[in-house]
Design a protein around this motif. Sequence first.
Motif, PDB file in Angstrom:
ATOM      1  N   THR A 127      13.061 129.235  82.226  1.00  0.00           N
ATOM      2  CA  THR A 127      12.471 129.352  83.680  1.00  0.00           C
ATOM      3  C   THR A 127      11.623 130.407  83.971  1.00  0.00           C
ATOM      4  O   THR A 127      10.800 130.452  84.825  1.00  0.00           O
ATOM      5  N   GLU A 189      19.343 118.607  84.229  1.00  0.00           N
ATOM      6  CA  GLU A 189      18.294 118.452  85.393  1.00  0.00           C
ATOM      7  C   GLU A 189      18.684 117.982  86.652  1.00  0.00           C
ATOM      8  O   GLU A 189      18.343 118.172  87.640  1.00  0.00           O
ATOM      9  N   ASN A 192      20.724 120.591  88.495  1.00  0.00           N
ATOM     10  CA  ASN A 192      20.111 121.438  89.255  1.00  0.00           C
ATOM     11  C   ASN A 192      19.524 121.000  90.560  1.00  0.00           C
ATOM     12  O   ASN A 192      19.152 121.770  91.299  1.00  0.00           O
ATOM     13  N   TYR A 196      20.395 123.770  93.406  1.00  0.00           N
ATOM     14  CA  TYR A 196      19.279 124.465  94.003  1.00  0.00           C
ATOM     15  C   TYR A 196      18.673 123.514  95.079  1.00  0.00           C
ATOM     16  O   TYR A 196      18.703 122.395  95.243  1.00  0.00           O
ATOM     17  N   TYR A 202      13.989 126.674  90.145  1.00  0.00           N
ATOM     18  CA  TYR A 202      14.771 126.257  89.229  1.00  0.00           C
ATOM     19  C   TYR A 202      15.340 124.711  89.363  1.00  0.00           C
ATOM     20  O   TYR A 202      16.424 124.378  88.701  1.00  0.00           O
ATOM     21  N   SER A 203      14.904 124.066  90.403  1.00  0.00           N
ATOM     22  CA  SER A 203      15.448 122.781  90.878  1.00  0.00           C
ATOM     23  C   SER A 203      14.770 121.744  89.971  1.00  0.00           C
ATOM     24  O   SER A 203      15.045 120.552  90.107  1.00  0.00           O
ATOM     25  N   GLN A 348      24.722 131.485  87.896  1.00  0.00           N
ATOM     26  CA  GLN A 348      25.637 130.283  88.099  1.00  0.00           C
ATOM     27  C   GLN A 348      26.804 130.375  87.355  1.00  0.00           C
ATOM     28  O   GLN A 348      26.894 130.568  86.267  1.00  0.00           O
TER      29      GLN A 348
END
Length: 945
Positions: A127, A189, A192, A196, A202-203, A348
């Motif tokens: 990321t 994925e 996330n 977020y 980070y989404s 997280q």
Amino acid sequence: MKKWILAAAVSAALMGCAGQQQAETSLPEGVTLLETVSFSGEQVGIPYRKYQLANGLTVILHEDHSDPLVHVDVTYHVGSGRELEGRSGFAHLFEHMMFQGSQNVGDEQHFKMVTEAGGTLNGTTNTDRTNYFETVPNNQLEKMLWLESDRMGFFLPALTEEKFEVQRETVKNERAQRVDNRPYGRMGERFNQAFYPQGHPYSWPVIGWPEDLNRADVEDVKHFFQRWYGPNNATLTIGGDFDEMQVLAWVNKYFGEIPSGPKVDAPKKELVTLDETLYLSMEDRVHLPLLRIGMPTVYARHEDEAALDLLSNILGGGKTSLFYKNLVKDGLAVQAGVNHPCQELACQFSMYALANPARGGNLAEVEQAMRDSIKEFEKRGVTDDDLEKVKVNFEAGTIFGLQSVQGKVASLAFNETFSNNPNMIGFDLSRYANVTKEDVMRVFNKYIKDKPMVVMSIVPQGQTQLIAKADNFVAPAEKVASVAVEELTLTPQVVSSFDRSVIPAAGPAPVLTMPELWKGKLANDIEVIGTQTSETPTVEIVVYLNGGHRLLDVSQAGLAGMTAAMMNESSLKRSSEELTQALEMLGSNVSFSASGYQSQLKISSLTANLDKTMAIVQEKLFDPGFKPADFERVKQQKLQHLQRELTEPNYLANTAFSGLLYGDKSPFGVSSGGSLETVSAITLDDVKAFYKQQYTAGNAQVVAVGNLNETQMLAKLSTLASWNGAATPLPELAELPEFQGGKVFIVDKPDAAQSVIKIGKRALPFDATGEYFESYLMNYPLGGAFNSRINLNLREDKGYTYGARSYFSGGPEQGYYQATASVRSDVTTKALIEFIKEINTFQESGMTDKELDFMKSSISQSKALDYETPYQKAGLMRNIQRYNLDDNYSEKQSEITNSIGRNELNKLAKEQLNIDDMVILVVGDRAKIESELSTLGYPIEILQL
């Protein structure tokens, strides 16, 4: 997962003494010395000098003359977090694109040059950063700097639409292999998106959404490069055996004239929050239901990060944790854990459990057990041992991480990129050492207790009744940014002051020195081979026990592994949890395992704690508990693991391939892990009987590496001298089945996004300097290197796969040849045609003179990298010990490599690579691939596993 590391074996003075030094007058013009950091005595740290070029490039140099190699790392402070919504995947795409040549480096030449130089290379993206790195013999350093500088400053002139399209297809194949075709592959994925807020960097996944990759074009790629890949957004870190002033002159020559890119500001850090608990679920091709829970906390190196890390370890960090006690040991879950991964912008608090179907697999029940464990922690609080074991392991991990130049360079580069300070080891050790019980309870109350969370259920297809709770989250529709980058200011292409098309010559070949080995025996005649190292105060010991799966009848497949698993459980004196706690308090690791020909006992310890560690080894080895409750839990976990493996395409392919080659009567044709049938039949009495058969002194040999001499090491190993028992002879092998070459076998994997292809045959057993080794040399240009014929064809030219290779693998009695790749389902037949074509062409015509020269250069020069780490040294010694080789067998291999002729190798190719002697196995969606495969003209048979 966090890296945990140790304090007990080193001085309390861990911070090191960092000093600064005025710039030297002899520095090249435009190079500024920013700092010099050194350490003395028992201080833990990495000495270095930090420089900066006029264009903003940060340069960190760490000299280490213990091995004739260098490691080069270029880290760009750009990852998927710098992308815009609807424009994901660019950073990862660039990881691929920047290996495709630049203005002065031809297509595929980066891999070829590094490999031919005897080096290894790769790139990674996450990321927050992208890095490219090479490890090469020290005489190749200038060439590496030329390569890295050319793609930093001269990449765009070589970018073409064709290269872009091929690499976009390669990335899609990587996604298919690592995400779409893997059980639980899409979990991260999807999770996330809920965790977020929309638009958070980070989404979206690092690899990118497929639709985002599809809408990208070459101009987008150019703009992304121009925005983020300038020297002012990069750190060049070099570690190893070099002359500092010479390196600085090279760095300034190759990088100094590259213009600075647009200004790069640090990304803004805002704590992520959740307004309510969100539930989401998905069905997948899995066997074990999985529950994942996450809560937002802080960001990397926030003042509360260390306390949260300790909290996560107490809750779910292994056999001494509450999650293990309440979920795994109780049998509700096959596996469970808690960790606290941190990234530049967010951390997280992550909890997971793989539910045990034998207990129903209901994820609502699992969620409640996880919540109850959190409440139990609140009542129980933090103990002194909780703090001590985590701190000790954190410091131990730090020390073990300093065993290789690559590890040290990676640490320096990471810390500079994200903290503007390479010297963060002491700071990190200090902040973990200073965490108190009150700190842990404070962060628990602030970030965890009664806080909103994301709860995700992944269940087998058609079993939605198992989800924890009905979904209340739906992913929002993606917004698409109108541009790929913002704040782009273009800089003119530099006209170099020298001819960059001239490839720098290699320096004098390094003098290769084999590790100085010693051989000894314990009082009970157990053979020990060892070597002394002085780079870290650590010891690595492996006890090998001849036998393993090979000792067993195929009806007992899996028993060797089950016995090893039981050896990792309770002893007669202490429970598994108590033994784990004792090892954690030392920062040590002791683990048993089993494989095809041997069982192993691996021991890692700080030298200062080796005596106490060996006392635990003695207890686990000589007094295993073999408790019925442990056995039932381990067996149930193994059975569920096997059920899970049956959803993995590569497991299906490996199992079917071995069966085709060796049949179901041979231990080579049956998985050493066993099957549902064989493992179900294993009893605790079977385990006890195999323990007596396998774990004897007569079967044992020891390999030891550490900062102890022969006398000292043998004294430390004296706890094994009381071991007794004779060697166990191997049973006779069953007759192998008649081989069915020239046939296609299909294993049906409905809805598979990729097909796993394996082509091969039975081949030569291992030998170090004979025909087996020569066959390895012969295959190298065909499928043994990245730029081999097979990989360049299927990956780089066609974009069918993420990677393709071929190799010979041999053991003491049998061996095989295999060519393999995972390819897009829609090109299965086309990929198979290319495989067959490449093997046939190579078999008929052999390698070229250029390929011969490449192979000789690559393999002979790579010897400089062979003996750096303790486990590399251990591997060398194990070969000598296992196959009764001369100590200098590696030198003999070099002589063969340098002297063997093309005709000799091509003769081997004719003998070994007849495609008609090989089976062809495809694991994929039969409904999609069988019709086209039938056009190849091979007989087709469907296999049932």
